[in-house]
Design an enzyme around this catalytic site. Structure first.
Site, PDB file in Angstrom:
ATOM      1  N   LYS A  58      -4.499  24.138  39.223  1.00  0.00           N
ATOM      2  CA  LYS A  58      -3.672  25.005  39.399  1.00  0.00           C
ATOM      3  C   LYS A  58      -3.252  25.972  38.772  1.00  0.00           C
ATOM      4  O   LYS A  58      -4.089  25.685  37.520  1.00  0.00           O
ATOM      5  CB  LYS A  58      -2.502  23.898  39.590  1.00  0.00           C
ATOM      6  CG  LYS A  58      -2.616  22.728  40.471  1.00  0.00           C
ATOM      7  CD  LYS A  58      -1.774  22.911  41.742  1.00  0.00           C
ATOM      8  CE  LYS A  58      -2.467  21.495  42.849  1.00  0.00           C
ATOM      9  NZ  LYS A  58      -3.710  21.477  42.547  1.00  0.00           N
ATOM     10  N   THR A  88       1.599  15.025  43.306  1.00  0.00           N
ATOM     11  CA  THR A  88       1.148  14.189  43.256  1.00  0.00           C
ATOM     12  C   THR A  88       0.698  13.814  41.826  1.00  0.00           C
ATOM     13  O   THR A  88       0.225  14.557  41.198  1.00  0.00           O
ATOM     14  CB  THR A  88       0.101  14.009  43.967  1.00  0.00           C
ATOM     15  OG1 THR A  88      -1.378  14.999  43.783  1.00  0.00           O
ATOM     16  CG2 THR A  88      -0.304  13.961  45.566  1.00  0.00           C
ATOM     17  N   LYS A 141       5.535  25.364  39.912  1.00  0.00           N
ATOM     18  CA  LYS A 141       5.407  23.348  39.759  1.00  0.00           C
ATOM     19  C   LYS A 141       5.804  23.113  38.245  1.00  0.00           C
ATOM     20  O   LYS A 141       5.815  21.893  37.696  1.00  0.00           O
ATOM     21  CB  LYS A 141       5.033  22.927  41.530  1.00  0.00           C
ATOM     22  CG  LYS A 141       5.052  21.332  41.016  1.00  0.00           C
ATOM     23  CD  LYS A 141       4.387  20.442  42.062  1.00  0.00           C
ATOM     24  CE  LYS A 141       3.197  20.656  41.559  1.00  0.00           C
ATOM     25  NZ  LYS A 141       1.797  19.553  40.589  1.00  0.00           N
TER      26      LYS A 141
END
Length: 188
Positions: A58, A88, A141
């Site tokens: 990410k 997750t 996120k």
């Protein structure tokens, strides 16, 4: 509680890129973002451009602001790219908790191989074709998750954390829209 976590005997570990890449049908990149380009450059002499690549990292490259899929595309010339992202945690996977991920893909083959590698009765993949939106939202996120953890550590209520998430969703929408408009402009 953590259940027994182990690497199955069917998975062979190696630090030899040539050995790993010349005998594989599928590649998962889970390298720290700051090393993705360097890793791809080391991989390219052994990489088959038709081998599907799944990016599990990410982030956005610091100095170029490049998305990881663009780095993989430019360095490896990969034709089949998947990006997995979602809320997750590794501990939940180890504990066999039900989880779901987004799988942004460039081709059906990329989704097929990613599904075969990851899907089971406890892990679901939702396919989409929005590589940039998936990567952008996955990066943002993580920032929101850190901020939420800070609020929790400071003793703020769930309402305050929910407020943070609600405001963050508005910010994600605005950033995504701005990025989409900029991307559309470069395409025309």
């Amino acid at each position: 509680p953590i259940t027994d976590a182990f690497i199955p005997d069917t998975i062979e570990l190696t630090s030899d890129l040539k050995e790993a890449l010349e005998s594989t049908d599928f590649v998962v990149l889970a390298t720290s973002v700051k090393y993705i380009r360097q890793t791809c450059q080391q991989m390219k002499k052994y990489f088959n451009i038709l081998t599907p690549v799944c990016i599990a990292s990410k982030g956005i490259e610091n100095n170029t602001f490049s998305f990881l899929s663009d780095i993989v595309r430019s360095e490896l010339k990969a034709k089949h790219i998947a990006v997995i992202s979602g809320p997750t945690f590794a501990i939940d996977l180890i504990n066999n908790e039900p989880v779901a991920l987004s799988a942004a893909v460039t081709t059906n083959k990329a989704f097929q191989f990613t599904s075969l590698a990851f899907c089971n009765e406890r892990l679901k993949l939702r396919e989409n074709r929005d590589l940039y939106g998936t990567q952008l939202c996955g990066s943002v996120k993580n920032v929101i998750a850190i901020a939420s953890g800070i609020l929790d550590g400071l003793g703020f209520s769930e309402s305050t954390r929910a407020f943070l998430i609600t405001e963050s969703m508005h910010d994600i929408k605005a950033v995504s829209y701005t990025h989409l408009r900029a991307h559309e402009t470069t395409l025309h």
